[in-house]
Write a protein that holds these residues in place. Structure first.
Motif, short mmCIF file in Angstrom:
data_model
loop_
_atom_site.label_atom_id
_atom_site.label_comp_id
_atom_site.label_asym_id
_atom_site.label_seq_id
_atom_site.Cartn_x
_atom_site.Cartn_y
_atom_site.Cartn_z
N GLU A 56 0.82 -1.21 0.00
CA GLU A 56 0.00 0.00 0.00
C GLU A 56 0.86 1.27 0.00
O GLU A 56 2.01 1.26 0.44
N PHE A 57 0.23 2.32 -0.51
CA PHE A 57 0.84 3.65 -0.47
C PHE A 57 -0.26 4.66 -0.20
O PHE A 57 -1.38 4.55 -0.72
N CYS A 58 0.04 5.63 0.66
CA CYS A 58 -0.91 6.69 0.96
C CYS A 58 -0.17 8.01 1.03
O CYS A 58 0.98 8.08 1.49
N SER A 59 -0.81 9.05 0.55
CA SER A 59 -0.18 10.38 0.54
C SER A 59 0.21 10.80 1.95
O SER A 59 -0.48 10.46 2.92
N PRO A 60 1.30 11.54 2.09
CA PRO A 60 1.70 12.02 3.42
C PRO A 60 0.61 12.89 4.05
O PRO A 60 -0.18 13.53 3.35
N ALA A 61 0.58 12.89 5.39
CA ALA A 61 -0.37 13.69 6.17
C ALA A 61 -1.82 13.31 5.91
O ALA A 61 -2.73 14.13 6.06
N THR A 62 -2.05 12.07 5.49
CA THR A 62 -3.41 11.59 5.29
C THR A 62 -3.42 10.10 5.60
O THR A 62 -2.40 9.48 5.88
N SER A 63 -4.61 9.50 5.55
CA SER A 63 -4.76 8.07 5.85
C SER A 63 -5.77 7.46 4.90
O SER A 63 -6.57 8.17 4.26
N LEU A 64 -5.72 6.17 4.81
CA LEU A 64 -6.64 5.47 3.92
C LEU A 64 -8.10 5.69 4.28
O LEU A 64 -8.93 5.96 3.40
N PRO A 65 -8.51 5.61 5.57
CA PRO A 65 -9.92 5.89 5.89
C PRO A 65 -10.37 7.29 5.49
O PRO A 65 -11.51 7.47 5.04
N GLN A 66 -9.49 8.29 5.60
CA GLN A 66 -9.86 9.65 5.21
C GLN A 66 -10.10 9.74 3.71
O GLN A 66 -11.07 10.37 3.25
N ILE A 67 -9.23 9.09 2.94
CA ILE A 67 -9.41 9.11 1.49
C ILE A 67 -10.67 8.35 1.08
O ILE A 67 -11.43 8.77 0.20
N LEU A 68 -10.93 7.24 1.74
CA LEU A 68 -12.14 6.48 1.43
C LEU A 68 -13.40 7.28 1.78
O LEU A 68 -14.39 7.24 1.05
N GLU A 69 -13.37 7.99 2.90
CA GLU A 69 -14.52 8.80 3.29
C GLU A 69 -14.77 9.91 2.26
O GLU A 69 -15.92 10.21 1.91
N LYS A 70 -13.69 10.49 1.80
CA LYS A 70 -13.83 11.53 0.76
C LYS A 70 -14.38 10.93 -0.54
O LYS A 70 -15.19 11.55 -1.23
#
Length: 210
Positions: A56-70
């Motif tokens: 997995e890879f996720c942008s810095p200063a963020t998390s997978l649940p935040q991106i999924l919620e968006k």
């Protein structure tokens, strides 16, 4: 001279397929990182290998649940539920409690005590003492019931032994009587016989005398 195009289909050779997966995975991870840094984009990438391993890879200063919620907010498709995250936290809490209980149980058994302080040892000692005080009445109750049961079994055993002895005595007397009878029969065979004697056939004596 440029490289020729390859046909996009499953690679049959497992070794070649694994090498290609590693190279392409590294490449796509690199591209995701580049677009995240260069364009200040929010990127999240999940890759599962054929064996089920997660990359997995996720942008810095963020998390997978935040991106999924968006993603949920923009697309209307529910791929992630916040209750799943709460459930995961609850599972972690229960697992931690279970580990603590296992440790306390080992301490009560007298195991892994080297890391404990005197105060903690005193608490364990008090717990064990209270447990002993609670166990003693139940122990004596079971012992009392066991004693009554043993006494009842002993009385039944004595009764059965008495009946068995009487039966053996009766059988012994019968055998003695039978043996005595056979002894007398061998010594006095004429006395121990039937109560009548068959008379031989004879002519009428009165007619003969006349």
């Amino acid at each position: 001279m440029g490289r020729g195009k390859i046909e996009i289909k499953r690679i049959e050779n497992s070794a070649n397929r694994q090498v290609t997966f590693s190279k392409r995975r590294a490449g796509i991870m690199k591209k995701a990182k580049e677009i995240s840094v260069l364009c200040e984009a929010k990127v999240s990438l999940l890759v599962f290998s054929s064996s089920g391993k997660l990359y997995e890879f996720c942008s810095p200063a963020t998390s997978l649940p935040q991106i999924l919620e968006k993603y949920h907010q923009h697309s209307g498709q529910k791929l992630w539920d916040a209750k799943h995250e709460k459930l995961s936290a609850e599972i972690d809490r229960i697992r931690k409690e279970n580990d603590n209980m296992q440790m306390e149980l080992r301490h009560l058994k007298g195991e892994d005590l080297t890391s404990l302080q005197p105060v903690e040892l005193g608490v364990i000692e008090d717990c064990l003492q209270r447990g002993i005080e609670a166990i003693q009445p139940k122990k004596w109750e079971y012992l009392k019931k066991l004693k009554v049961k043993n006494k009842s079994l002993e009385e039944k055993n004595e009764s059965l032994s008495f009946v068995l002895q009487q039966q053996l005595t009766i059988n012994g007397n019968v055998r003695e009587m039978e043996n005595g009878y056979h002894e007398k029969e061998r010594e006095y065979p004429s006395q121990i016989s039937l109560g009548f004697r068959v008379q031989p056939f004879q002519p009428n004596l009165q007619e003969t005398l006349q």
